[in-house]
Design an enzyme around this catalytic site. Structure first.
Site, PDB file in Angstrom:
ATOM      1  N   PRO A  69       0.638  -1.360   0.141  1.00 47.98           N
ATOM      2  CA  PRO A  69       0.095   0.015   0.122  1.00 47.98           C
ATOM      3  C   PRO A  69       0.736   1.268  -0.104  1.00 47.98           C
ATOM      4  O   PRO A  69       0.300   2.306  -0.383  1.00 47.98           O
ATOM      5  CB  PRO A  69      -0.803  -0.312   1.313  1.00 47.98           C
ATOM      6  CG  PRO A  69       0.016  -1.028   2.175  1.00 47.98           C
ATOM      7  CD  PRO A  69       0.384  -2.110   1.288  1.00 47.98           C
TER       8      PRO A  69
ATOM      9  N   GLU B 128       0.923  -7.779   9.450  1.00 51.15           N
ATOM     10  CA  GLU B 128       0.714  -6.638   9.243  1.00 51.15           C
ATOM     11  C   GLU B 128       1.955  -5.836   8.185  1.00 51.15           C
ATOM     12  O   GLU B 128       1.993  -4.836   8.147  1.00 51.15           O
ATOM     13  CB  GLU B 128       1.182  -6.072  10.632  1.00 51.15           C
ATOM     14  CG  GLU B 128       0.251  -6.407  11.741  1.00 51.15           C
ATOM     15  CD  GLU B 128      -1.094  -6.108  11.467  1.00 51.15           C
ATOM     16  OE1 GLU B 128      -2.202  -6.896  11.403  1.00 51.15           O
ATOM     17  OE2 GLU B 128      -1.532  -4.972  11.124  1.00 51.15           O
TER      18      GLU B 128
ATOM     19  N   ARG C 170      -0.498  -9.320 -20.921  1.00 53.67           N
ATOM     20  CA  ARG C 170      -1.392  -8.959 -21.911  1.00 53.67           C
ATOM     21  C   ARG C 170      -0.589  -8.110 -23.143  1.00 53.67           C
ATOM     22  O   ARG C 170      -0.841  -7.824 -24.227  1.00 53.67           O
ATOM     23  CB  ARG C 170      -2.564  -7.772 -21.593  1.00 53.67           C
ATOM     24  CG  ARG C 170      -3.392  -8.635 -20.885  1.00 53.67           C
ATOM     25  CD  ARG C 170      -4.765  -7.850 -20.373  1.00 53.67           C
ATOM     26  NE  ARG C 170      -5.405  -7.414 -21.495  1.00 53.67           N
ATOM     27  CZ  ARG C 170      -6.582  -7.866 -22.191  1.00 53.67           C
ATOM     28  NH1 ARG C 170      -6.830  -9.177 -21.651  1.00 53.67           N
ATOM     29  NH2 ARG C 170      -7.230  -7.316 -23.228  1.00 53.67           N
TER      30      ARG C 170
HETATM   31  C1  4FN Z   1      -4.130   2.019   1.203  1.00 55.11           C
HETATM   32  C2  4FN Z   1      -4.424   2.090   2.654  1.00 55.11           C
HETATM   33  C3  4FN Z   1      -6.292   1.690   2.616  1.00 55.11           C
HETATM   34  C4  4FN Z   1      -4.339   3.487   3.102  1.00 55.11           C
HETATM   35  C5  4FN Z   1      -3.804   1.428   3.552  1.00 55.11           C
HETATM   36  C6  4FN Z   1      -2.883   1.711   4.631  1.00 55.11           C
HETATM   37  C7  4FN Z   1      -2.136   0.994   5.187  1.00 55.11           C
HETATM   38  C8  4FN Z   1      -2.254  -0.707   5.340  1.00 55.11           C
HETATM   39  C9  4FN Z   1      -3.084  -1.123   4.244  1.00 55.11           C
HETATM   40  C10 4FN Z   1      -3.196  -2.738   3.904  1.00 55.11           C
HETATM   41  O1  4FN Z   1      -4.020  -3.090   3.138  1.00 55.11           O
HETATM   42  N1  4FN Z   1      -2.526  -3.448   4.394  1.00 55.11           N
HETATM   43  C11 4FN Z   1      -2.407  -4.712   4.459  1.00 55.11           C
HETATM   44  C12 4FN Z   1      -1.426  -5.245   3.255  1.00 55.11           C
HETATM   45  N2  4FN Z   1      -2.029  -4.558   2.028  1.00 55.11           N
HETATM   46  C13 4FN Z   1      -1.301  -4.777   0.668  1.00 55.11           C
HETATM   47  O2  4FN Z   1      -0.580  -5.681   0.503  1.00 55.11           O
HETATM   48  C14 4FN Z   1      -1.971  -3.781  -0.168  1.00 55.11           C
HETATM   49  C15 4FN Z   1      -2.897  -3.053   0.044  1.00 55.11           C
HETATM   50  C16 4FN Z   1      -3.399  -2.241  -0.788  1.00 55.11           C
HETATM   51  C17 4FN Z   1      -3.212  -1.976  -2.318  1.00 55.11           C
HETATM   52  C18 4FN Z   1      -1.908  -3.182  -2.751  1.00 55.11           C
HETATM   53  N3  4FN Z   1      -1.138  -3.250  -3.620  1.00 55.11           N
HETATM   54  O3  4FN Z   1      -0.374  -4.300  -3.500  1.00 55.11           O
HETATM   55  C19 4FN Z   1      -0.472  -4.655  -2.330  1.00 55.11           C
HETATM   56  C20 4FN Z   1      -1.636  -4.055  -1.464  1.00 55.11           C
HETATM   57  C21 4FN Z   1      -1.579  -6.914   3.190  1.00 55.11           C
HETATM   58  C22 4FN Z   1      -0.966  -7.532   4.399  1.00 55.11           C
HETATM   59  C23 4FN Z   1       0.397  -7.210   4.403  1.00 55.11           C
HETATM   60  C24 4FN Z   1       0.548  -5.674   4.615  1.00 55.11           C
HETATM   61  C25 4FN Z   1      -0.039  -4.683   3.537  1.00 55.11           C
HETATM   62  C26 4FN Z   1      -4.019  -0.294   3.380  1.00 55.11           C
END
Ligand code: 4FN
Length: 247
Positions: free
Chosen positions: A90, A117, A155
């Site tokens: 994120p 986390e 793609r």
């Molecule tokens: C954006 C926002 C809402 C402010 C936000 C802020 C803080 C944490 C998260 C979140 O989702 N943490 C969990 C986590 N997410 C992702 O991996 C992930 C999320 C979104 C787009 C992605 N693109 O690739 C990977 C992505 C998966 C578990 C391991 C830690 C990362 C979200």
């Protein structure tokens, strides 16, 4: 032509494997246009409980993925695939068509997926070349991000799309939202289709579709229009649309 190779570091190899089990990406794997290999950090956890996560320093809820297993998995993958390491996160830069196009030019790529986390920050410092995000929402892991990236990049690879599909893809590519689509039956639950589409007049049809795409983009995603210079004829069409829309 060597296949583009995706090595994915993930605790859920089966989830990621699904991306090459059907559709365009499945066909691309069959055709040797892409190849996919999963590396599970749990295979590097040597303790009896095969621990891949641990409590966060500084306290707080949840667990953090341990750096040692991740680093070993990344280094084994790098040995077979000396590609860029992309951490789906994120905190990453937004994945957009420009970045997808850039990644498609690379020979190979290693995709790192977080769970819990997140991952120990030192892994990012030591081995991550690029962090990218598929959007602003909370996910349970990076695997869906990896699958989105694999789909979008595949793609663009030569041979991945049939000529019909690649022509359609090109229409996606002109940076506008898509026009509306219709197919048989001509009347569906009392709803007809736009008459121009039955006219057989291909110039009028192309004009109608372009106007629809411009108008829809103007209404729903005006920022995409900023990013894209309009030709004079497109500007005329858009103004026509706006006048009709506002009249
Ligand atoms: C954006 C926002 C809402 C402010 C936000 C802020 C803080 C944490 C998260 C979140 O989702 N943490 C969990 C986590 N997410 C992702 O991996 C992930 C999320 C979104 C787009 C992605 N693109 O690739 C990977 C992505 C998966 C578990 C391991 C830690 C990362 C979200």
């Amino acid at each position: 032509m060597m296949p583009m190779r995706f090595d994915v570091i993930t605790l859920f190899p089966e989830l990621v494997k699904a991306v090459v089990s059907s559709g365009v990406t499945g066909r691309a794997a069959e055709r040797g246009i892409i190849s996919l290999k999963q590396w599970n950090p749990r295979d590097y956890a040597l303790d009896v409980h095969r621990t891949v996560d641990d409590r966060p320093y500084g306290g707080g809820p949840g667990m953090v993925m341990k750096g040692d297993c991740l680093l070993q998995a990344i280094r084994d993958a790098r040995r077979e695939n000396p590609g860029k390491v992309v951490y789906l996160s994120p905190q990453g830069i937004p994945l957009n068509q420009a970045l997808v196009t850039e990644l498609a030019a690379a020979e190979n790529v290693i995709l790192l997926c977080g769970r819990y986390e997140g991952i120990d920050e030192r892994v990012i410092a030591l081995e991550v070349d690029l962090e990218c995000s598929i959007g602003d929402y909370v996910l349970s892991g990076g695997e869906l991000g990896a699958m989105v990236l694999i789909d979008a990049v595949t793609r663009l690879l030569p041979g991945a799309l049939g000529h019909h599909e690649s022509a359609a893809q090109d229409s996606f590519f002109d940076g506008l939202l898509d026009c509306s689509h219709y197919t048989r039956p001509e009347e569906l639950e009392g709803l007809a289709i736009p008459a121009v589409l039955k006219s057989g007049n291909h110039a009028d049809i192309a004009k109608w579709r372009k106007k629809q795409a411009l108008g829809k983009t103007w209404r729903r995603r005006p920022e995409l229009l900023q990013a894209r210079q309009l030709t004079d004829s497109e500007r005329v069409l858009l103004n026509e649309y706006i006048n009709e829309f506002e009249s």
